[in-house]
Design a protein around this motif. Structure first.
Motif, PDB file in Angstrom:
ATOM      1  N   UNK A 177      -5.868  11.033   6.222  1.00 50.72           N
ATOM      2  CA  UNK A 177      -5.478   9.591   6.182  1.00 50.72           C
ATOM      3  C   UNK A 177      -6.348   8.342   5.940  1.00 50.72           C
ATOM      4  N   UNK A 178      -7.639   8.415   6.370  1.00 50.48           N
ATOM      5  CA  UNK A 178      -8.466   7.432   5.880  1.00 50.48           C
ATOM      6  C   UNK A 178      -8.734   7.574   4.395  1.00 50.48           C
ATOM      7  N   UNK A 179      -8.948   8.416   3.688  1.00 46.48           N
ATOM      8  CA  UNK A 179      -9.079   8.608   2.223  1.00 46.48           C
ATOM      9  C   UNK A 179      -7.797   7.935   1.517  1.00 46.48           C
ATOM     10  N   UNK A 180      -6.734   8.409   1.971  1.00 47.10           N
ATOM     11  CA  UNK A 180      -5.384   8.341   1.096  1.00 47.10           C
ATOM     12  C   UNK A 180      -5.000   6.839   1.085  1.00 47.10           C
ATOM     13  N   UNK A 181      -5.089   6.384   2.560  1.00 48.01           N
ATOM     14  CA  UNK A 181      -4.526   4.938   2.519  1.00 48.01           C
ATOM     15  C   UNK A 181      -5.244   4.037   3.327  1.00 48.01           C
ATOM     16  N   UNK A 229       0.687  -1.105   0.029  1.00 52.36           N
ATOM     17  CA  UNK A 229       0.013   0.028  -0.065  1.00 52.36           C
ATOM     18  C   UNK A 229       0.777   1.127  -0.090  1.00 52.36           C
ATOM     19  N   UNK A 230       0.388   2.315  -0.928  1.00 50.41           N
ATOM     20  CA  UNK A 230       1.177   3.410  -0.855  1.00 50.41           C
ATOM     21  C   UNK A 230       0.536   4.280   0.234  1.00 50.41           C
ATOM     22  N   UNK A 275      -6.257  -0.176   3.519  1.00 52.23           N
ATOM     23  CA  UNK A 275      -5.616  -0.801   4.723  1.00 52.23           C
ATOM     24  C   UNK A 275      -6.862  -1.519   5.464  1.00 52.23           C
ATOM     25  N   UNK A 276      -7.908  -0.667   5.725  1.00 46.59           N
ATOM     26  CA  UNK A 276      -8.788  -1.237   6.690  1.00 46.59           C
ATOM     27  C   UNK A 276      -9.774  -2.289   6.088  1.00 46.59           C
ATOM     28  N   UNK A 277     -10.026  -2.813   5.155  1.00 48.82           N
ATOM     29  CA  UNK A 277     -10.629  -3.786   4.865  1.00 48.82           C
ATOM     30  C   UNK A 277      -9.840  -5.074   5.165  1.00 48.82           C
ATOM     31  N   UNK A 278      -8.549  -4.925   5.041  1.00 51.63           N
ATOM     32  CA  UNK A 278      -7.623  -6.162   5.220  1.00 51.63           C
ATOM     33  C   UNK A 278      -7.237  -6.194   6.820  1.00 51.63           C
ATOM     34  N   UNK A 279      -6.820  -5.220   7.310  1.00 48.90           N
ATOM     35  CA  UNK A 279      -5.845  -5.093   8.579  1.00 48.90           C
ATOM     36  C   UNK A 279      -6.940  -4.945   9.846  1.00 48.90           C
ATOM     37  N   UNK A 280      -8.080  -4.480   9.813  1.00 57.24           N
ATOM     38  CA  UNK A 280      -8.953  -3.998  10.792  1.00 57.24           C
ATOM     39  C   UNK A 280      -9.784  -5.130  11.268  1.00 57.24           C
TER      40      UNK A 280
END
Length: 510
Positions: A272-276, A252-253, A280-285
């Motif tokens: 930060x939510x929009x840009x990366x 991820x960038x 990340x959230x769908x995978x790591x949260x």
């Protein structure tokens, strides 16, 4: 040997033993035992051989041939660094540096000339097999990226990442590549920088294929790409990991977005939510799915603008579970930091609908910040530290591998600016490690100069300079290559190191 999941417990122990006092930070700072060092490239940027031995056209071939001067210097990647033919020299460079791993990408259209698994291009497949074997001969681990932006043009003609069928097309391609190289490749990256793929390629015109359907294209791409990644992950996890015991993840960038003042904390969080974090959230949260604020803002804006539904396609509950947890490591590409503020009078400057309007705030980098050749690349090491800390806190301290970090200039062998950047960013990374971040590896972008997308060859990221006037594309180590070699050899960040030589020798450890 690279770190694997089973060996990570011992790595954590060494991290706790690697604390460095503040007084020592300007002298020598040791990296934890087992820490991995590497370099990175991408196929279209260095490989050349654009139509060699049965390879077919990809979206960058198509775009640069159709309108060459979309690129800053009217160039293309037809030959680039000619790694297709010069791969043994590339491995020699890896040996000279003494690196543990080399991250490179495979060209989809070189392996599958029809884009589908009905025909495998034997010559293309053999090239990567030979390249991998050459690395392994010298104990250099190949880290393979399946997709680094060079989609087959035939698939783009069918809609590319905006077509939901691409999840199956990508999964089929991944299965072919796993079958070809899974016995030798232990580290797989599914997709490089999904935000750039979707936003720049489908919601903008700053990367191929320049679909530029703002506020819609990037979100169609987002869901399809995440499902494609997850399918490739599950195929490896279920069919190949039991035999080969490798690891698979996504890169991820993530630049860091800092509030301009204490009044702008909410705006920076949204950025930060929009840009990366959206990726990340769908995978790591723990909950999976796109972040709540991301979904809510796009849905609200869509309703205001007269759309009958959100422009962001929703995951079904089954898809949320399918995507969640599909990365063994947090692959991170990071270069710089931005300041953020919200000014309602300025937000209207963005097109409606668009990703930037949905986000709803302003990013900038102060003019006085030191910068490289690339407009976006300001030197802000504290932002790297804050980003790594945020990843640790937001996502339960995942194992992070820095898959890209680098600095651009306009060329020349005496690159003290690149050396200073690398030392500052590596020191910031060590600060995060000292505080408990699980960072297992670091890769410099890039091993050699490359075709830097829309900037062509006007910006140079390489530890090795490439002479593009030479038929052999001669590679020459820059001063930064000697410094990085010293870091890899000593497993330490030595602020007082002077390379003191103009001869690059092969590290006998490899």
């Amino acid at each position: 040997m690279l770190l694997n999941l089973a060996g990570f417990i011992s790595f954590l122990i060494t991290v706790s033993e690697c604390k460095t006092s503040q007084s020592d930070r300007h002298n020598v700072r040791k990296f934890p035992e087992g820490f991995m060092f590497g370099t990175s490239t991408a196929a279209y940027q260095v490989e050349g051989g654009w139509d060699a031995d049965g390879k077919t056209e990809n979206i960058w071939d198509h775009m640069t041939h159709a309108d060459p001067c979309l690129i800053a210097d009217c160039s293309n990647g037809d030959v680039a660094g000619d790694s297709y033919h010069q791969y043994k020299r590339d491995v020699e460079m890896m040996r000279e540096l003494g690196i543990d791993f080399y991250r490179f990408s495979i060209s989809w259209s070189r392996i599958l000339p029809t884009s589908f698994p009905d025909k495998i291009n034997e010559a293309g497949a053999q090239h990567y097999s030979d390249f991998i074997d050459e690395m392994l001969k010298y104990n250099i681990e190949p880290m393979v990226t399946l997709y680094h932006w060079d989609l087959p043009q035939r698939l783009q003609d069918l809609g590319g990442w905006a077509n939901p069928h691409i999840a199956d097309w990508f999964a089929d391609y991944a299965r072919v590549v796993y079958r070809l190289y899974g016995d030798r490749v232990k580290y797989w990256i599914t997709i490089n920088e999904p935000k750039a793929v979707c936003y720049q390629g489908y919601g903008s015109d700053t990367k191929a294929p320049r679909v530029n359907v703002k506020g819609v294209g990037e979100y169609l791409c987002a869901k399809n790409l995440m499902l494609a990644h997850a399918k490739a992950y599950h195929i490896y996890d279920q069919e190949f990991r039991p035999k080969y015991n490798g690891s698979i993840f996504i890169s991820l960038s993530a630049q860091y977005f800092e509030p301009e003042t204490d009044k702008e904390i909410e705006a920076a969080d949204i950025s930060n939510e929009f840009e990366w974090s959206a990726w990340a959230h769908p995978i790591f949260s723990e909950t999976g799915d796109f972040p709540k604020v991301f979904k809510e803002r796009i849905a609200a804006k869509s309703a205001e603008q007269g759309f009958f539904r959100s422009r962001l396609p929703e995951f079904t509950p089954e898809e949320v579970e399918f995507v969640k947890g599909t990365s063994d490591f947090f692959g991170l590409n990071h270069y710089s930091t931005y300041l953020v503020y919200k000014n309602d009078s300025e937000v209207g400057r963005y097109e409606i609908p668009s990703f930037n309007d949905d986000r709803g705030n302003i990013h900038y980098q102060p003019d006085h910040w030191e910068h490289g050749a690339s407009d976006f690349l300001k030197v802000v090491p504290w932002g790297f530290y804050k980003l790594l800390t945020k990843i640790r806190k937001d996502y339960n301290n995942p194992v992070v591998i820095i898959t890209e970090n680098g600095y651009s200039n306009h060329g020349g062998l005496d690159d003290d600016d690149r050396i200073a950047y690398q030392r500052k960013y590596q020191s910031a990374m060590l600060d995060a490690i000292d505080e408990g971040s699980n960072i297992a590896g670091y890769s410099v972008w890039s091993l050699m100069d490359n075709f830097e997308w829309m900037q062509g060859y006007t910006e140079r990221f390489g530890l090795y300079e490439v002479d593009y006037e030479s038929p052999e594309r001669t590679r020459t180590p820059r001063k930064s290559a000697f410094v990085y070699k010293h870091t890899v050899r000593t497993r330490a960040l030595d602020w007082h190191y002077d390379p003191g030589t103009t001869v690059m020798t092969i590290d006998e450890r490899h």
